[in-house]
Design a protein around this motif. Structure first.
Motif, PDB file in Angstrom:
ATOM      1  N   SER B 319       0.269  -0.707  -4.013  1.00 53.74           N
ATOM      2  CA  SER B 319       1.398  -1.340  -4.909  1.00 53.74           C
ATOM      3  C   SER B 319       2.311  -2.316  -4.401  1.00 53.74           C
ATOM      4  O   SER B 319       2.169  -2.414  -3.016  1.00 53.74           O
ATOM      5  N   ASN B 322       7.042   0.433  -5.914  1.00 53.84           N
ATOM      6  CA  ASN B 322       7.420   1.060  -6.956  1.00 53.84           C
ATOM      7  C   ASN B 322       8.055   2.388  -6.591  1.00 53.84           C
ATOM      8  O   ASN B 322       7.499   3.334  -6.106  1.00 53.84           O
ATOM      9  N   ASP B 359      -1.240   0.374  -8.518  1.00 51.47           N
ATOM     10  CA  ASP B 359       0.040  -0.057  -9.436  1.00 51.47           C
ATOM     11  C   ASP B 359      -0.029  -1.385  -9.506  1.00 51.47           C
ATOM     12  O   ASP B 359       0.115  -2.252  -8.571  1.00 51.47           O
TER      13      ASP B 359
END
Lengths: 298, 610
Positions: B319, B322, B359
């Motif tokens: 990611s 997040n 993500d």
């Protein structure tokens, strides 16, 4: 006999036995020359046969003067002629004779060898006729003990080449084998649809005394054919599908017995000596006694 | 005449190959003979080349066809319909509960019940019928309205005690459906539960005679046993003295087969007791508790427990950052979370991870493990095609197949709104779980041996992280993508079923029982109920990592003490006399079976002996 002479497995003791027997005939037979066998033709030899009344032109040396003294009638003394007979061996060498273990052809060849040996040592002449579709192999009459080699070689060569289909009508056709008088020994399995009755009668009609020796293989007498088989006739090529069951084999035995009885009864009715031989029989042990019982040899 | 199994008549097609054998020409071995002169011409065809032959009349074919017909008819079970006067209907109910294993009467209460029932069956008067019901946890009808004594005895002998509590109501309801009011029907219950049968739990149309077996039971039994893991292993064991006198015994505790504790107990009559262990060492997998006392019951003296342990699942979060997702994942028990920036992600980093969460990032190739795609960019991979963004709105859950529906368990999306979501075309192996409008926003499915889940929106651009359903959904997703346990529950009563939560990629589960017997369970991994043998069962998944799971099966005594009662008691309406006509089939298939044997013998004789 030389080393190349087929001996058919006979030992010297058996051959000595054969030399002590002779071929018998049920009636006088005529042959080509004088010999130890009686002839139907009355001649001048020493064996008395019959009387008949004198007729003008008869040889007065044969008048029985003792009878004339007793009966006051002229009778002529008749004598049987002592003649040499010709033994013709009719050997079936069709393809069916190959069948069996041992093959019927071998058994027939050994029997023919025995007959020829007895005849040649009995001062008779021996001729051999090989036949299937026709009489296609022929050995003219041979005589003398030295001819045994020649005859046996011919028999051996003949039975090594089975060919053709058995046709008894060929025995009735003319040919050098049809000697006037003599003894004809027919060796065959008689498993044929050809008219064997006509063939045998034709031989009789030619004046020969006929002896039938039927040779069957053990597999024909007691076939081991249980299960499903396609049978093929070695001569005709005809195939037959069978399922070997107890019932079918019993029917076969019945059929065989009927066939043998027909041949035996025919021979008896026509004063033909008949002998059934199994190809696996020991000739040395049983043949002579069976031939003597059948009146074929003395 | 009727056919009891008419479908067997279809077997008449067997006659076709029989006839074909006669039509098709048999390929026979060839054999040369000197002459066919002497062979009967009727035995076969003179032509052997055609593959077919004319069907000829054959006694063998006739016998074989008759044998086939007889066999088919016998298998179809022909029966003559006969009407007979039934003077008495007897319904025998045998208590199969665990307490019937008590040997206060020899050899056991259940064996005595079987013996009584057998005597009733063998002494059944002419014109009477009997039904037998096994009163276990699942009442079963062993035989219905039979007058055949041997069949009745066989059905009685086939019953066996159950480890679970009896379903009295179910058994009596089943019995009431068999009886006929106003006719000479009677139910006989052989049980040791006289207390629970003082009053019938259901309205019975006929009298129920309760025969109480056994006397005063002496039984100190284990009624439950459980344990939990953690820094220390804790275990709780409960006992009950079912007898009428005080009992002294030793309680032994074995940890992974080693004796860990031995304590004396003194339990008063009818008293409960709870024994606890709070400081057992960590890392123990199984516990076994054993009471040394000897009394009327042996099956409730030993119990097993499996220490629940949560398997560590390695999760990699790829990611750009997040907070909500990272927090939810890190709070999940048993999850070992690693994070990496999507700009530095390489496929090698996914190695060893049970789940990889992408993500806002879509790799060129999905790793060979379970994946969760959150807010993927446009692109396509593994049949998934992500298009442009669309305006969001409220979410709505949709019905899903059982294998993925657990993801939405306890997840309420009614008050969840998203700003926008990614348009997606789902492959056939992925099923939508929630929609925004008509577009799927949450989906999951099995991709070969691995699982994948999809959330098509950025959680930061929704109010989902503020809802209770968010951590629940993350927990469910992790449980789906990398199950924390292989089997649930880890402790059952004998005969109860366990369910499996196989890891992604599992193609087979192997279960090994306490005696060493093994079972193989294949997808879709149905529940396993062959747990009658008490002890520890081991479950292993293949071909994934061989981290086995354990579960324990126990036989617990689970009812109150015996209540002294009359040895025999009749409940329900008074008995009536009378008779009724009942139509029952008389199976005559045996006559056809005999005929088949005779036909085959005749065929053999015709074929080989005639």
């Amino acid at each position: 006999m030389t080393g190349t002479t087929p001996l058919f497995g006979f030992d010297s003791a058996f051959l000595r036995k054969l030399e002590q027997v002779g071929l018998a005939s049920r009636r006088p037979i005529s042959g080509p020359s004088t010999g130890p066998r009686r002839s139907a033709r009355h001649g001048s030899s020493a064996e008395f046969a019959d009387y008949r009344e004198y007729a003008p032109g008869d040889d007065v040396r044969r008048v029985d003067w003792n009878a004339y003294a007793r009966l006051d009638r002229l009778f002529l003394r008749l004598f049987s002629a002592e003649e040499v007979a010709t033994l013709t061996l009719f050997l079936d060498h069709s393809r069916s004779m190959e069948f069996g273990t041992p093959p019927k052809a071998l058994a027939a060849a050994r029997l023919a060898a025995v007959f020829s040996y007895i005849a040649l040592f009995g001062h008779d002449h021996v001729a051999v006729a090989g036949w299937s579709d026709a009489v296609d192999q022929y050995l003219p009459p041979q005589s003398g003990t030295y001819a045994v080699t020649r005859v046996w070689r011919f028999i051996d060569a003949l039975m090594r080449r089975p060919e053709g289909n058995t046709d008894f009508r060929s025995l009735g056709r003319g040919g050098p084998q049809r000697h006037r008088g003599g003894l004809a020994v027919v060796l065959s399995d008689f498993l044929t649809e050809s008219d064997w009755r006509a063939g045998l009668l034709a031989l009789q009609a030619s004046g020969q005394e006929v002896v039938v020796v039927q040779v069957l293989a053990r597999e024909e007498i007691d076939p081991d054919l249980r299960g499903d088989w396609e049978l093929r006739d070695v001569e005709t090529g005809v195939t037959l599908e069978v399922t070997g069951t107890t019932r079918l084999l019993r029917r076969y035995q019945d059929s065989l017995a009927e066939h043998l009885a027909a041949l035996r009864d025919f021979c008896r009715a026509h004063r033909i000596a008949y002998l059934l031989i199994s190809a696996d029989e020991s000739i040395e042990e049983t043949l002579l006694s069976r031939l003597q019982l059948s009146g074929i040899v003395t | 005449m009727t056919l009891l199994t008419p479908l067997a008549a279809l077997l008449i097609v067997i006659a076709v190959p029989v006839v074909l054998m006669y039509v098709l020409r048999l390929r026979r071995p060839e054999r040369e003979i000197s002459s066919t002169l002497l062979w009967p011409r009727l035995v076969g065809d003179m032509q052997a080349n055609a593959p077919w032959q004319r069907l000829r009349p054959s006694i063998l074919l006739l016998l074989q066809l008759l044998a086939v017909l007889g066999l088919v008819v016998a298998l179809a079970r022909p029966a003559l319909s006969r009407t007979e006067t039934v003077s008495r209907d007897e319904i025998v109910i045998l208590d199969e509960s665990v307490s019937m294993q008590a040997n206060d009467v020899g050899p056991s209460r259940f064996a005595l019940a079987q013996s009584r029932a057998r005597a009733l069956a063998t002494g059944l008067p002419a014109g009477s019928v009997m039904s037998v019901i096994g009163m276990g946890n699942q009442p079963q009808l062993a035989i219905v309205e039979s007058s055949q004594r041997s069949n009745l005895v066989h059905a009685i002998d086939a019953l066996a005690p159950d480890s679970r509590a009896p379903n009295v109501l179910g058994a009596l309801t089943l019995a009431s459906s068999l009886g006929r009011q106003g006719e000479s029907t009677e139910a006989v219950v052989y049980t040791d539960h006289s207390g629970s049968l003082h009053a019938l739990p259901t309205s019975m149309p006929f009298p129920v005679r309760v025969v109480r077996l056994g006397g005063e039971r002496h039984d100190l039994g284990i009624t439950s046993f459980s344990a939990t893991g953690g820094q220390h292993t804790r275990a709780v064991l409960r006992l009950h003295n079912f007898g009428a006198s005080r009992v002294h015994t030793d309680l032994q505790l074995f940890a992974d087969g080693q004796l860990a504790d031995d304590r004396p107990l003194d339990i008063a009559a009818g008293a409960d007791d709870a024994e606890t262990w709070d400081a057992l060492p960590a890392g123990i997998h199984t516990l076994r508790a054993h009471l040394t006392v000897r009394d009327d019951m042996t099956s409730d003296k030993t119990a097993w427990a499996v220490i629940d342990s949560v398997q560590v699942r390695h999760v990699l979060l790829v990611s750009g950052g997040n907070y909500f997702l990272q927090t939810a994942l890190s709070l999940e028990p048993g999850v070992s979370l690693r994070t990496t920036d999507s700009s530095t992600y390489t496929a090698a980093q996914a190695s060893g991870s049970d789940v990889v969460v992408f993500d806002g990032y879509l790799p060129r190739a999905l790793p060979a493990t379970s994946v969760l795609l959150v807010n993927p960019p446009a692109g396509q991979e593994a049949g998934l095609r992500f298009g442009g963004e669309r305006k969001g709105g409220p979410l709505a859950a949709v019905a899903a197949p059982p294998d993925v529906s657990t993801i939405m368990r306890y997840v309420d999306l009614a008050d969840v709104h998203v700003a926008r979501s990614r348009q997606v075309s789902l492959p056939s192996w992925m099923r939508p779980l929630a929609l925004s409008g008509a577009s799927p926003v949450i989906a999951a499915g099995q991709r070969g041996n691995f699982r994948a889940a999809l959330v098509t929106f950025a959680v930061q651009e929704s109010d989902w992280p503020l809802r209770v359903s968010f951590p629940v959904a993350i927990r469910n997703l992790m449980s789906y993508l990398a199950p924390a346990t292989l089997v649930e529950p880890t402790g059952v009563t004998g005969g109860s079923s366990v369910t499996f939560v196989p890891p992604a990629g599992a193609t087979q589960l192997t279960i090994e029982g306490p005696s060493g017997r093994t079972w193989k369970i294949l997808p879709p991994f149905p529940p396993f109920a062959d747990t009658t043998q008490p002890g520890i069962y081991t479950v292993r998944a293949a071909p994934v990592r061989a981290t086995g799971a354990l579960f324990a099966s126990n036989t617990f005594s689970a009812r109150g003490p015996d209540v002294p009662g009359p040895a025999q008691q009749t409940l329900g309406p008074p008995a009536t006399t009378g008779s009724r006509s009942a139509s029952s089939p008389l199976d005559i298939s045996w006559t056809f079976s005999l005929a088949v044997v005779a036909l085959l013998a005749a065929e053999w004789w015709v074929a080989f002996k005639r």
